[in-house]
Write a protein that holds these residues in place. Structure first.
Motif, mmCIF file in Angstrom:
data_model
loop_
_atom_site.group_PDB
_atom_site.id
_atom_site.type_symbol
_atom_site.label_atom_id
_atom_site.label_comp_id
_atom_site.label_asym_id
_atom_site.label_seq_id
_atom_site.Cartn_x
_atom_site.Cartn_y
_atom_site.Cartn_z
ATOM 1 N N VAL A 2 -66.180 39.544 -77.612
ATOM 2 C CA VAL A 2 -65.712 38.935 -76.700
ATOM 3 C C VAL A 2 -67.231 37.568 -76.596
ATOM 4 O O VAL A 2 -67.201 36.696 -76.931
ATOM 5 C CB VAL A 2 -64.670 38.800 -75.336
ATOM 6 C CG1 VAL A 2 -64.196 36.930 -74.922
ATOM 7 C CG2 VAL A 2 -63.479 39.569 -76.642
ATOM 8 N N TYR A 33 -64.251 45.816 -76.030
ATOM 9 C CA TYR A 33 -64.326 44.513 -76.745
ATOM 10 C C TYR A 33 -64.246 43.305 -75.892
ATOM 11 O O TYR A 33 -64.827 41.987 -76.315
ATOM 12 C CB TYR A 33 -62.977 44.805 -76.699
ATOM 13 C CG TYR A 33 -62.076 43.285 -76.790
ATOM 14 C CD1 TYR A 33 -62.073 43.145 -78.376
ATOM 15 C CD2 TYR A 33 -61.444 42.773 -75.777
ATOM 16 C CE1 TYR A 33 -61.205 41.692 -78.614
ATOM 17 C CE2 TYR A 33 -60.885 40.938 -76.122
ATOM 18 C CZ TYR A 33 -60.201 41.030 -77.355
ATOM 19 O OH TYR A 33 -60.381 40.194 -77.571
ATOM 20 N N TYR A 34 -64.677 43.581 -74.191
ATOM 21 C CA TYR A 34 -65.542 42.765 -73.818
ATOM 22 C C TYR A 34 -66.916 42.145 -74.196
ATOM 23 O O TYR A 34 -67.144 40.965 -74.247
ATOM 24 C CB TYR A 34 -65.232 42.650 -71.886
ATOM 25 C CG TYR A 34 -66.059 42.278 -71.085
ATOM 26 C CD1 TYR A 34 -66.118 40.369 -70.907
ATOM 27 C CD2 TYR A 34 -67.555 42.368 -70.966
ATOM 28 C CE1 TYR A 34 -66.619 40.287 -70.465
ATOM 29 C CE2 TYR A 34 -68.712 41.098 -70.721
ATOM 30 C CZ TYR A 34 -67.612 40.210 -70.485
ATOM 31 O OH TYR A 34 -69.094 39.705 -69.534
ATOM 32 N N GLY A 49 -61.662 42.919 -70.112
ATOM 33 C CA GLY A 49 -61.663 43.100 -71.210
ATOM 34 C C GLY A 49 -60.822 44.344 -71.800
ATOM 35 O O GLY A 49 -59.836 44.406 -73.045
ATOM 36 N N PHE A 80 -61.856 34.224 -71.407
ATOM 37 C CA PHE A 80 -61.266 33.090 -72.327
ATOM 38 C C PHE A 80 -62.189 31.757 -71.962
ATOM 39 O O PHE A 80 -61.924 30.951 -72.610
ATOM 40 C CB PHE A 80 -60.496 33.304 -73.317
ATOM 41 C CG PHE A 80 -60.598 34.604 -74.054
ATOM 42 C CD1 PHE A 80 -61.393 34.964 -74.943
ATOM 43 C CD2 PHE A 80 -59.488 35.505 -73.599
ATOM 44 C CE1 PHE A 80 -61.015 36.321 -75.361
ATOM 45 C CE2 PHE A 80 -59.203 36.638 -74.484
ATOM 46 C CZ PHE A 80 -60.328 37.312 -74.946
ATOM 47 N N ILE A 131 -62.193 36.851 -82.769
ATOM 48 C CA ILE A 131 -62.150 37.717 -80.903
ATOM 49 C C ILE A 131 -61.069 37.928 -80.917
ATOM 50 O O ILE A 131 -60.869 39.101 -80.430
ATOM 51 C CB ILE A 131 -61.761 35.466 -79.951
ATOM 52 C CG1 ILE A 131 -63.134 35.306 -80.633
ATOM 53 C CG2 ILE A 131 -62.029 35.887 -79.529
ATOM 54 C CD1 ILE A 131 -63.420 33.377 -79.744
ATOM 55 N N ALA A 132 -60.153 37.484 -82.136
ATOM 56 C CA ALA A 132 -58.148 38.765 -81.253
ATOM 57 C C ALA A 132 -57.937 38.878 -82.320
ATOM 58 O O ALA A 132 -56.981 37.811 -82.616
ATOM 59 C CB ALA A 132 -58.489 37.283 -80.608
#
Lengths: 885, 482
Positions: free
Chosen positions: A796, A792-793, A656, A702, A779-780
């Protein structure tokens, strides 16, 4: 001036300004604070006043000589306890012990009686010290101790009171197991000790008896010495009787109490007769050979030499008490310590996250059908075990695989893209452990394969063989289809051995369909076939007339998975041989040798094996790497993800961090992620291995259906990849080499460029189809203020969970996939499109849902054993763009 | 029975309580550490048992023994004055579990360590554990009141008769404790028969309907679930039809964890259950006239704000978010304790006297408001789940997806705030960024995720939203004083 200067009013400074409290105002210690968290407090500081840095386990004893004392802590590092007063806390926790059981001489009985005391459990705390504890009290037996008992306790100490109460049952269960293990070892040791003592007493009795007889002979029966000796003999005999009774008691420990204790297995393994007690002695000890009644001399352990002892055992304060280790059998002691270490480890950390992971496990237990998509380590953790034991994971009552056997009934799962071209690449390799291009192949070893692949066409036997189950008639059919499309792209596709299937049907119906003509056969091609989808009560009829136009394209019924799993390792010819990889032409008589050559092999073969088989081979591979050398030095660089071991959440959290950097550095990160989520293989090309691996690592979170061992990712490849590789790998790290081989690699790369995305790590470019949606923006987003990779992981994961839910919904919405009345296929497709549009997915984003849905259906139909196999490719011919920074 | 002079050994005063159902509680005890005699039991409460239940009975001697045991080791107690510590025993040898609350109080002119305990059979462990927090919080509150009573007895005795122990009437801790112990016995008794099962079958809920709106209006269902989640899963469902009430109770319980479900209660068909503080979801029946009296004090003492759902008229109201709720709760409790301190006898403490006695505190009786914030999370879930075929497990799987999403969002939010504030070392100032980064721009969505995070990390609302709220409250108070 009259006065006395030395007489002054004496006031204390403190008293001067004191304000006497108003008696009508409630004192603060009788009230509650207005704010739950005072000025400097916050939700994270409630435990900050504890004097230890993290939770630990303390074992204490109530010593008959020195009182309560701490014995050991887990972990042993003194930094953990900090300045926390273990002596004081031992006193505190031992003083609540519950001693209801009687041990000693009960009234009316002349012999000591052992009472098997059940453990007591207490949760208590010291709010001033900020320490709270789950305390497990137990009693061990010691022949030398007062009343034969030694009270101990094992305490789990934490600064978080809520943690202990919330995890009480789990703590209680685990500590009970550890306690039973310790007590079991103690009973064995105690019985041993009793047996030795009995031997001593027997020996003493014989000595005293001789002396008594001697005294009688020398001095007469009524001499003082003779009477003394007779009394001594009587005492010894009484002592023998008492000890025999104790031995009988300890050996008749109620079986019911140890039925559910794993570690007691050795205790009941080899029962032997107890010394002179006429009861079955369940302990298998060296002392058994000294048992006169037993007479077993086969025990190789050293014998015990009886000693002359006094009739009454000495119980004085100056003797050394046995240590905890001495009180138990060594094996039991170490087993208990291991268990306690495991407990400490499993409860380490913040309650909030422990609890959340438990909830996650419960919920994931209900989503077995979709967990494979993004939940790589589901079911590995302790909590899952716990909840499974507790029966909280319900059985998924989804429609079962058509034959109801749990085995795959259809190999085919198509995608339903309207304009997609299906490329059938059914490989023999699905049965074979060694894939054509094991990861991290060197360019030397793969050159031959590359050549063959380059030249390959379906006219060659090898190529046909490579494509396994595809028959010439199928080929014809596909070429025909291809011819109708008539684009240059397709032609090149043909040259490369690609079958095109224009079918737009689909596999959307896969979970709902089954051929009625041939049990287990793929149903899409049977005209007018009707299909039973669910069990009797949920029967759904499906008209597959929409599959017309594909006549003759009959798929072979796949072998049952289990059979293949069982046979593949030894019997199947490794596919790499088919590619002419001489380096892999080794004797397979030895069985699993094909998998043993590099960690890369590990990544490739689990496609067709059950996870257990795969893991077995992974373990073997570590021992046999010298068998064949196919790796370059760079190949041996550790892969950050998987690399033969199950991918863990910890690894993903680390990934992540790289992912967060990636989305901040590369403005086209969304396009790259779109490639992965929509099933398009992404190749990361670069000279520097470290850079490529980092990018691969970042992007790996991803990849849908990543696999337990990250089988879908090839972090570093030094040879040209082949079309078949695109079937297995969705993320490839490719070495850029300035050499003839390098040019062939680039050639293959450009040849397949329409099927893949290419992220050039050196030039910071990306070539892939355009993505203009908003979904991946969530997501990004390069402007994100998320600071840590692990956070962040988690973010996601949220988004992927949401996507998974939508894919599940899309997959199992019956009305979407089944024609209503005379509705044609176009209407069904239109309905699906509208449905996804209403769910908020753009046309491009719909491809993601389609892809995930296809994977779910494939998984559902084929079962977990077939994880990762994609017998059909679906490439969407859309224009690729080149993105630059 | 004289309040101040408990009879000495061996007789211990005992109150036997009549219960409507079977009470799992074996006994409750109040013991204290006598500085000369050691642990002493002051009072025992026990439910009245039928002859058939005599096996469950503990003799007074056994109860006394156990009660004394709860004070073992407390001679070492060094807690701050006013602290209430909890001890929890599982004594397999006796087959009982004991929950003890240890506190200090004035008895006979001395500062003593006291223990209020409840004793249950060991086989009720799994039944009791989910209710532990509820029982402890309620007992803690009554102990606070009891301590005041004990203190006032001491003060009165000291002032009125120069050290001679003459205890004024009306200030005895035992009746104060009795009221709450009876309430807890009733709670446990009702939970024994009407608690929501750990696994709720979706077939018993609205989510099994063929189509959305079959059982209740679509928007009502959305509002109810959304508000239920915004108030940390804490709701009361009232109505006239027990089946309808229970169906909604079970539907709301689908959104709770198994332990939280075990801390929820269905309504009794005869309407005998009253509101109980601390339960997550509870169904309550209106009386024969169709009215329902809302117990203000009990609702305010709930650990979380509550959603009020009326299934007769399809209304959903909710209490303010956690930080405001906690503030109101603390204000009320302080006022209540302050009034008791001032009152001449315990009977004089009523909600009315509470308001009169404390000028600075005016409880806001209008605590239930309309649901102001719409969300997208629940809305889309409700819309989508009915697209799946009922009768299979598809809907429950989809529900688990939804719950997993909520849990994960709440964990992410927690981590985000942790990162931003270095675990609370710095104030949180980036709410706007949080909303954007975590896709929580819709206010209702944020409320739901914050509420779930609050359950994981108590005090989160106060930390994030508290400062501006308290400032505005202070400003309001300042303006009102002009």
């Amino acid at each position: 001036m009259i006065g006395s200067p030395d007489v002054v009013a004496l006031t204390k400074e403190d008293d001067f300004g004191e304000v006497y409290p108003d008696p009508s105002v409630l004192p603060e210690d009788f009230s509650v604070p207005l704010f739950a968290h005072a000025a400097n407090a916050n939700p994270w500081t409630k435990t900050s006043y504890a004097k230890f840095s993290k939770d630990f386990i303390l074992i204490s004893e109530f010593s008959e000589q020195v009182g309560p004392q701490p014995l050991l802590t887990i972990p042993e590092d003194p930094k953990v306890c900090g300045t926390f007063d273990l002596n004081y806390f031992s006193l505190r926790i031992m003083s609540v012990d519950y001693q209801a059981s009687f041990v000693g001489h009960p009234p009316g009985s002349s012999y000591p009686k052992l009472n098997f005391v059940e453990d007591s459990k207490v949760v208590l705390g010291d709010s001033k010290e900020g320490a709270f504890a789950y305390v497990h009290h137990l009693t061990l037996y010691d022949l030398e101790a007062r009343g034969f008992v030694r009270p101990f306790c094992m305490a789990y100490i934490s600064a978080d009171e809520r943690k202990i109460m919330q995890q009480f049952q789990e703590l209680s269960s685990k500590f009970s197991r550890a306690s039973e293990c310790l007590k079991s070892g103690n009973r064995k040791a105690f019985a041993n000790e009793l047996q030795k003592k009995l031997k001593d007493l027997e020996y003493t009795r014989s000595v005293v008896h001789k002396e008594t007889e001697l005294q009688k002979m020398n001095n007469g029966c009524y001499s003082t010495q003779a009477i003394e000796k007779a009394n001594e003999l009587a005492n010894v005999e009484k002592s023998i009787y008492e000890h025999k009774d104790l031995l009988r008691q300890i050996t008749s420990y109620p079986n019911r109490k140890r039925q559910d204790v794993e570690c007691l297995q050795p205790e009941s393994e080899a029962p032997a007769k107890a010394t002179g007690s006429d009861v079955a002695f369940p302990f298998n000890h060296s002392d058994a050979e000294h048992n006169p009644a037993d007479g077993d001399v086969s025990d190789p352990r050293p014998s015990y030499t009886p000693q002359l002892i006094k009739a009454k055992s000495a119980k004085c304060f100056d003797k050394r008490l046995k240590t905890l280790e001495e009180l138990c059998e060594l094996a039991s002691f170490h087993q208990t310590m291991d268990q306690l270490k495991s407990i400490e480890k499993s409860f380490r950390g913040d309650l909030c996250y422990i609890y959340t992971s438990q909830i996650d496990q419960i919920l994931l237990g209900k989503q077995k059908i979709t967990n494979f998509l993004f939940e790589s380590d589901w079911g590995n953790g302790e909590p899952a075990k716990h909840f499974e034991v507790a029966g909280l994971i319900p059985h998924l009552d989804l429609p079962q695989a058509p034959d109801g056997s749990g085995e795959p009934t259809s190999l085919e799962t198509c995608t339903s893209f309207g304009d997609s071209v299906h490329i059938k690449l059914e490989l023999e390799s699905v049965d074979g452990p060694a894939e054509s291009s094991p990861s991290d192949l060197t360019q030397e070893t793969s050159e031959d394969a590359a050549d063959i692949e380059t030249k390959g066409s379906f006219s060659s036997d090898k190529s046909i063989e490579t494509l396994g189950a595809v028959s010439p008639s199928n080929l014809h059919s596909h070429l025909d289809v291809m011819g109708r499309r008539g684009t240059s792209d397709e032609c090149s596709g043909t040259e490369n051995g690609i079958f095109f299937d224009r079918s737009t049907v689909s596999s959307a119906n896969a979970p709902y369909e089954k051929s009625s003509a041939q049990p287990g056969a793929f149903s899409l091609l049977d005209n007018d076939s009707t299909v039973d989808v669910y069990h009797t009560e949920t029967l759904v009829k499906v008209d597959t007339a929409c599959c017309m136009g594909q006549e003759g394209f009959i798929f072979e019924e796949p072998e049952p998975v289990h059979q293949r799993c069982g046979e593949t390792v030894v019997k199947q010819e490794p596919l790499s041989l088919l590619y002419g990889d001489l380096a892999l032409q080794v004797d397979f008589a030895g069985g699993e040798a094909a998998h043993e050559h590099s960690p890369s092999a590990v990544l490739s073969f689990p496609n067709t094996l059950s996870e257990d088989v795969a893991r077995m081979n992974v373990e073997e591979s570590s021992d046999t790497t010298s068998y064949m050398s196919i790796s370059t030095s760079s190949d041996r660089a550790p892969s950050p993800l998987g690399h033969g071991n199950p991918v863990t959440v910890k690894q993903k959290k680390k990934a992540g961090q790289s992912a967060l950097k990636f989305i901040r550095q590369y403005p086209f990160a969304q396009q790259a992620i779109f490639c992965l989520l929509s099933g398009r293989t992404l190749v990361v090309l670069g000279v520097d291995e470290g850079t490529v691996r980092k990018l691969v690592n970042a992007l790996s979170i991803f990849v849908p259906n990543l696999g337990r061992y990250a089988e879908q990712v090839q972090p570093w490849l030094c040879c040209p990849f082949q079309l078949t590789d695109l079937q297995r790998w969705k993320l490839i790290g490719l070495q850029r080499i300035a050499s003839p081989t390098g040019s062939s690699m680039l050639y293959s790369l450009s040849r397949y460029s329409r099927y893949i995305g290419i992220l050039d790590a050196d030039n910071k470019t990306l070539r892939c189809p355009t993505y203009k949606g908003t979904l991946i923006g969530h997501i990004a987003d390069h402007r994100t203020q998320i600071k840590r990779g692990s956070t962040y992981y988690h973010h996601v994961q949220n988004m992927l969970t949401q996507l998974t839910a939508k894919a599940f919904l899309y997959t199992f919405c019956h009305h979407l996939h089944l024609p209503l009345g005379l509705e044609d296929e176009d209407a069904v497709v239109q309905r699906r499109t509208t449905f996804l549009y209403h769910l908020g997915f753009s046309e491009e984003e719909s491809k993601i849902v389609h892809y995930l849905s296809g994977l779910i259906k494939q998984r559902y139909v084929q079962g977990p054993c077939q994880r990762g196999i994609q017998p059909v490719f679906a490439f969407n011919y859309t224009t690729s763009c080149l993105y630059k920074i | 029975m004289s309040a101040g002079c408990p009879p000495q050994s061996p007789a211990v005063p005992k109150t036997t309580m009549s219960m409507t159902g079977t009470c799992p509680l074996l006994a409750a005890t109040f013991a204290y550490w006598d500085n000369i005699l050691g642990p002493r039991v002051r009072h025992i409460w026990a439910p009245r048992r039928h002859a058939a239940e005599s096996l469950l009975l503990l003799s007074d001697g056994e109860v006394t023994f156990l009660a004394n045991h709860t004070l073992n080791g407390e001679i070492l107690r060094s807690a701050e004055s006013g602290a209430v510590d909890v001890k929890f025993f599982v004594l397999a040898e006796k087959g009982v579990i004991i929950v003890s609350l240890i506190f200090d109080g004035e008895l006979k002119g001395d500062k003593n360590t006291c223990a209020l305990s409840i004793i249950l059979p060991q086989e009720e462990l799994s039944f009791y554990l989910p209710l532990h927090a509820v029982c402890v919080e309620r007992l803690k509150h009554i102990i606070r009141k009891g301590r005041i009573c004990m203190q006032k007895v001491h003060l009165h005795a000291g002032h009125s008769s120069g050290g001679i122990s003459v205890f004024p009437k009306g200030f005895d801790i035992i009746p104060v404790l009795t009221s709450e112990i009876l309430a807890i016995m009733n709670l446990l008794s009702s939970m024994k028969t009407h608690s929501v099962p750990e696994d709720v079958d979706i077939k018993d809920t609205v989510l099994n309907d063929d189509d959305i709106g079959d059982s209740c209006h679509e928007d009502f269902l959305h509002k109810a679930i959304s508000s239920h989640l915004q108030t940390c899963g804490c709701s009361m469902v009232v109505g006239s039809n027990p089946d309808k009430v229970n169906k909604i109770v079970l539907t709301l319980c689908l959104f709770l964890t198994p332990d939280e479900r075990k801390c929820s209660r269905l309504c009794h068909a005869d309407g005998s259950f009253k509101y109980d503080t601390g339960l997550f979801v509870q169904g309550l029946l209106k009386d024969s006239t169709g009215s329902f009296v809302l117990p203000y004090r009990q609702v305010l003492y709930s650990p979380f704000p509550t959603t009020h759902i009326d299934v007769d008229i399809n209304t959903v109201k909710q209490m303010p978010p956690c930080h405001e709720h906690m503030y109101h709760q603390r204000c009320y409790e302080r006022a209540e304790l302050g009034t008791l301190w001032k009152a001449s006898s315990e009977e004089h403490v009523t909600p009315d006297s509470l308001m009169q006695a404390n000028d600075s505190f005016t409880p806001d009786l209008n605590i239930f408001q309309d649901v102001m914030h719409k969300d997208t999370l629940v809305k889309s879930f409700i819309d989508e789940v009915f697209l799946l075929k009922p009768g299979l497990s598809l809907r429950s799987v989809y529900l688990s997806h939804f719950l997993l999403l909520l849990h994960r969002k709440s964990v992410t939010l927690l981590r985000y705030i942790e990162d931003e504030t270095q675990k609370g070392k710095k104030p949180f100032r980036s709410l706007k960024n949080l909303k954007t980064d975590l896709d929580l721009t819709v206010e209702g969505d944020l409320n739901i995720v914050m509420a779930m995070a609050e359950k994981l990390r108590a005090g989160l609302h106060s930390f994030v939203f508290g400062r501006p709220f308290y400032t505005s409250v202070q400003e309001r108070d300042l303006l009102m004083n002009f």
